[in-house]
Design an enzyme around this catalytic site. Structure first.
Site, PDB file in Angstrom:
ATOM      1  N   HIS A 420       0.865  -0.991  -0.212  1.00  0.00           N
ATOM      2  CA  HIS A 420       0.066   0.090  -0.107  1.00  0.00           C
ATOM      3  C   HIS A 420       0.914   1.492  -0.113  1.00  0.00           C
ATOM      4  O   HIS A 420       0.697   2.299  -0.725  1.00  0.00           O
ATOM      5  CB  HIS A 420      -0.957  -0.135   1.178  1.00  0.00           C
ATOM      6  CG  HIS A 420      -1.722   1.394   1.311  1.00  0.00           C
ATOM      7  ND1 HIS A 420      -1.225   2.311   2.070  1.00  0.00           N
ATOM      8  CD2 HIS A 420      -2.706   1.626   0.888  1.00  0.00           C
ATOM      9  CE1 HIS A 420      -2.109   3.344   2.071  1.00  0.00           C
ATOM     10  NE2 HIS A 420      -3.185   2.867   1.064  1.00  0.00           N
ATOM     11  N   CYS A 751      35.072   4.472 -24.380  1.00  0.00           N
ATOM     12  CA  CYS A 751      34.210   4.647 -23.225  1.00  0.00           C
ATOM     13  C   CYS A 751      35.247   5.657 -22.319  1.00  0.00           C
ATOM     14  O   CYS A 751      36.153   5.318 -21.874  1.00  0.00           O
ATOM     15  CB  CYS A 751      33.846   3.350 -22.607  1.00  0.00           C
ATOM     16  SG  CYS A 751      35.340   2.344 -22.235  1.00  0.00           S
TER      17      CYS A 751
END
Length: 807
Positions: A420, A751
């Site tokens: 919830h 990279c």
């Protein structure tokens, strides 16, 4: 009531267009029984009371006028919400059933019992409002559900309690906030044969990632017993993630993540006076997964079937019968949070400095919030909540919604991603940390903390007010480029955050990050577990691998799953996975690692990378890495994964590594396997032509290449001014290796951070004809723009040159 005809209707006669008749929940159940049963989706049988039955109940008992007056008094400030809700509920509960309605419910219950070959079948009694489960309003948990209801009198009592729950405080306030007329929303009651999940298991399932909106995964939460504990967040469930695009291949098992939850309690059948009750789970239940891999895949396939049928992302509840072991879907409704997000713009949060970590849990959302704690342990005390503070509590239920709306963030001891607290936090757009275990013990009211949900699946709560920045990324600002722009990713838990970026794949996935964070154990300590002499490390390793008879399988499974999260994010685009590139001092820091690592003066240029893979000191550890890659590609199905070898000093070393890989089932070229090599040592440039004969591509590691070309320790503060990736010597190296790779027909990329920080460096790489540039996600858009500008400048220059050529 004039025109009142049918108090009840059987679920199998309903369609999803019957929302006005039986509400969203019941109309959806009927739709699935009618349309999806033929596709293998099992839904328990049952019937529903109609909205006509509700209005007949209201009118027979003359409730419209008194209810309307009570609501009017509340909106005028003459009564509190609590007083209003209690008064209306008492009116409903004291009312009498219309004879025809009661008789219809009883007769249908008898028929359902007959179908089940039981004298009085146990049923679930669920509320289904006619304004419920709409694409833009979930109403989740607003009305009541009653489980294990047996007998006609108990059924009628439960149905009336469902009617009354249309006027809980939370339901009244939610309708008011959403602009629904209280006297125009009816309630249908669904009466469905109980699945004996009290003896099996149950949970919640989403056909979309609940935190990022990544639409290629199914998320499943599971716990022992009835499912209310999962929904309420009273238990920490198992969590499974499945990659949807590979589900159609029966030879694959694309379960990309499995986390075993605490599951300390389970809800089982009780007595007539108390139909359900919670009991502690056994030690065996707590350490075991609720679902098998086959059951996980079955549920995931059902989720994709349901999603395809409804044409939108879905939120579902499932149950497994402990007697028959059959799985069932007991609820399905549209997912209402991620489906309605603006996918063109999202915010990226980054912490610059922070205090010590106080507690961790599951991250809900992707934001960072700093503020003061307001600790409230009981719903009775919610009046003490201070607006704008961070709510800390054990667990929440719908009664907490009014103050959750006023919180800056939410932290709970218990619950999973489908609890919830998690559902409401998403709907409210609040960051939340659930399932911390100890937040209410560690934190106190008035304390200044920072809640960070921006660092992956695992959220952290830091002491004090952290320094962080927010960057807004707009997908409309991303230009198209010929040069591939890829991402550097390391954290599997954060990979899904970036799925909306139009990246060309992952240019660098660092295996060592997965090992240090998700596994934490030195692979050689697993291979040699029985002979470990460090008893403290051995005990900790035994705890982490308790579910594994063969300790090395733990390493293979966790590494494959972690890399699968990264590989799935941009599937089927290429994902380049670099084999482990720890230095010896870093390896020694893993559990059990100190016994297997030499002490080196300079680990940066010591026993690292390729040299380890064929060495007797690590060869068995590398074999586990290869097994993980083999599982990742062949069993999970991620053939888009490319393997990359780091720090390969010589051609002979390349040959040795490829030979060891082949011995472990990874043969270059077989089953479309590509193998790349890092270009981070001058010898890689000097002998690029020879290296290209053994590898399919190169990835330039600009940091190490700069360090070794200039002879500068990249970590030295005193030499920081000399460490320059744009030094002419470094650029010569880069230009040269790109030329050699192109000539040999090998792929080549870079990279590194330089293209992010320096637009002129991106231009240089484009001019050299590099195939790809891989950058961190937060700099992706800037690099894309830099590359686009460089490509346009190149084209303009080429055109001027062509115009100058005579004739």
């Amino acid at each position: 009531m004039n025109g009142f005809v049918a108090p009840i209707v059987w679920l199998e006669k309903l369609k999803r267009t019957d929302v006005a008749k039986v509400g969203g929940k019941n109309s959806s159940l009927g739709e699935m029984i009618q349309e999806l049963g033929q596709h293998g989706v099992d839904v328990p049988p049952g019937f529903a009371t109609t909205s006509d039955a509700y209005w007949n109940f209201v009118d027979e008992n003359h409730l419209r006028e008194p209810v309307g007056k009570l609501i009017a008094d509340w909106t005028a400030g003459k009564a509190t919400l609590s007083e209003t809700g209690a008064a209306i509920r008492q009116l409903v509960l004291r009312a009498d059933w219309p004879e025809a309605t009661a008789e219809a419910i009883i007769q249908a219950y008898r028929e359902l019992s007959g179908r089940a070959a039981r004298e009085q079948v146990s049923v679930a009694v669920r509320s289904s409002a006619t304004a419920e489960d709409l694409p833009d309003a979930s109403f989740a948990g607003q009305q009541e559900t009653f489980l294990n209801i047996v007998g006609e009198a108990e059924l009628l009592r439960a149905c009336k309690r469902c009617f009354a729950s249309l006027f809980t405080d939370r339901a009244i306030s939610y309708r008011q906030a959403k602009g629904f007329d209280h006297m125009k929303v009816a309630l249908s009651v669904g009466i469905q044969q109980m699945v004996r999940s009290d003896l099996g298991g149950s949970g919640v399932m989403f056909s979309i990632d609940t935190e990022t909106g990544f639409d290629k995964v199914v998320i499943i939460d599971a716990a022992w017993g009835l499912g209310e504990n999962v929904v309420q967040g009273a238990v920490d469930p198992d969590e499974y993630q499945v990659f949807k695009p590979l589900l159609d291949d029966p030879t694959l098992m694309p379960v990309i993540s499995k986390k075993c939850g605490g599951k300390t309690i389970k809800m089982i059948y009780g007595t007539a006076q108390e139909p359900t009750r919670n009991v502690p789970t056994s030690k065996a239940e707590r350490s075991a997964f609720v679902l098998s891999d086959e059951e996980i895949l079955t549920l995931a396939r059902w989720a994709t079937t349901i999603e395809r049928h409804y044409g939108c992302a879905m939120d579902m509840e499932w149950a497994r019968d402990g007697h028959t072991q059959r799985l069932y879907i007991v609820q399905a409704r549209p997912e209402t949070v991620q489906s309605n997000r603006d996918t063109a713009v999202f915010s990226s949060y980054q912490i610059k400095s922070k205090g010590k970590t106080l507690v961790k849990g599951l991250s809900i959302g992707d934001a960072i919030v700093s503020g003061q704690v307001c600790l409230i342990e009981n719903a009775r005390d919610i009046g003490q909540f201070i607006d704008g503070s961070i709510l800390v509590t054990s667990t929440t239920d719908p009664d907490w919604v009014p103050i959750m709306k006023r919180a800056a963030a939410i932290v709970t001891d218990h619950g999973g991603r489908t609890s919830h607290a998690a559902i409401v936090s998403r709907e409210l757009g609040l960051p939340a940390v659930v399932g911390t275990g100890t937040a209410t013990q560690v934190l106190h009211s008035g304390q200044e903390i920072t809640v960070s949900c921006a660092e992956g699946d695992e959220a952290a709560i830091y002491e004090g007010l952290a320094d962080y920045e927010v960057q807004t990324l707009d997908m409309d600002d991303v230009p198209a480029t010929r040069t591939r722009v890829m991402l550097n990713l390391a954290n599997p838990g954060a990979a899904f955050r970036w799925w909306r970026l139009p990246a060309d794949g992952v240019g660098l996935a660092r295996m060592e990050f997965v090992i240090s964070n998700a596994i934490r154990i030195h692979p050689m300590a697993l291979v040699n577990f029985d002979t470990l002499t460090d008893q403290k490390a051995k005990a900790e390793i035994a705890g982490l691998t308790a579910a594994y008879a063969d300790k090395s399988v733990y390493f293979v499974d966790k590494l494959a799953e972690g890399l699968a999260r990264i590989a799935s994010t941009f599937h089927p685009k290429p994902v380049i996975v670099r084999m482990s590139d720890f230095k010896t001092n870093e390896y020694a820091g893993l559990l059990g690692g100190s016994a297997f690592e030499p002490t080196e003066e300079n680990p940066m240029i010591g026993f690292r990378g390729a040299s380890r893979y064929y060495s007797p000191l690590y060869r068995d550890g590398f074999a586990l890495e290869c097994r993980a890659i083999r599982k990742l590609r062949n069993q999970l199905g991620f053939k888009n994964v490319v393997v990359m070898i780091p720090f390969c000093r010589s051609v002979s070393e390349a040959e040795k590594v490829l030979e060891v890989m082949a011995e472990n089932g990874l043969r270059r070229g077989e089953d479309d396997l590509q193998v790349f090599v890092m270009c981070e040592i001058p010898s890689n440039v000097i002998l690029a032509k020879q290296f290209a004969q053994h590898f399919d591509g190169f990835s330039i590691g600009s940091n190490d290449l700069t360090q070794l070309t200039l002879g500068v320790d990249r970590d030295s503060g005193e030499l920081a001014d000399l460490f320059d990736e744009q030094d002419e010597a470094v650029k010569w190296m880069i230009r040269k290796v790109i030329e050699e790779a192109k000539a040999a027909g090998a792929k080549i990329g870079l990279c590194g951070q330089a293209p992010s920080d320096h637009p002129e460096f991106a231009k240089f790489l484009v001019e050299c004809g590099i195939d790809s540039i891989s950058v961190t996600p937060d700099s992706f858009i800037a690099v894309k723009q830099n590359v686009s500008e460089a490509e346009m400048a190149n084209e303009a220059g080429a055109q001027i040159f062509a115009d100058d050529i005579p004739g």
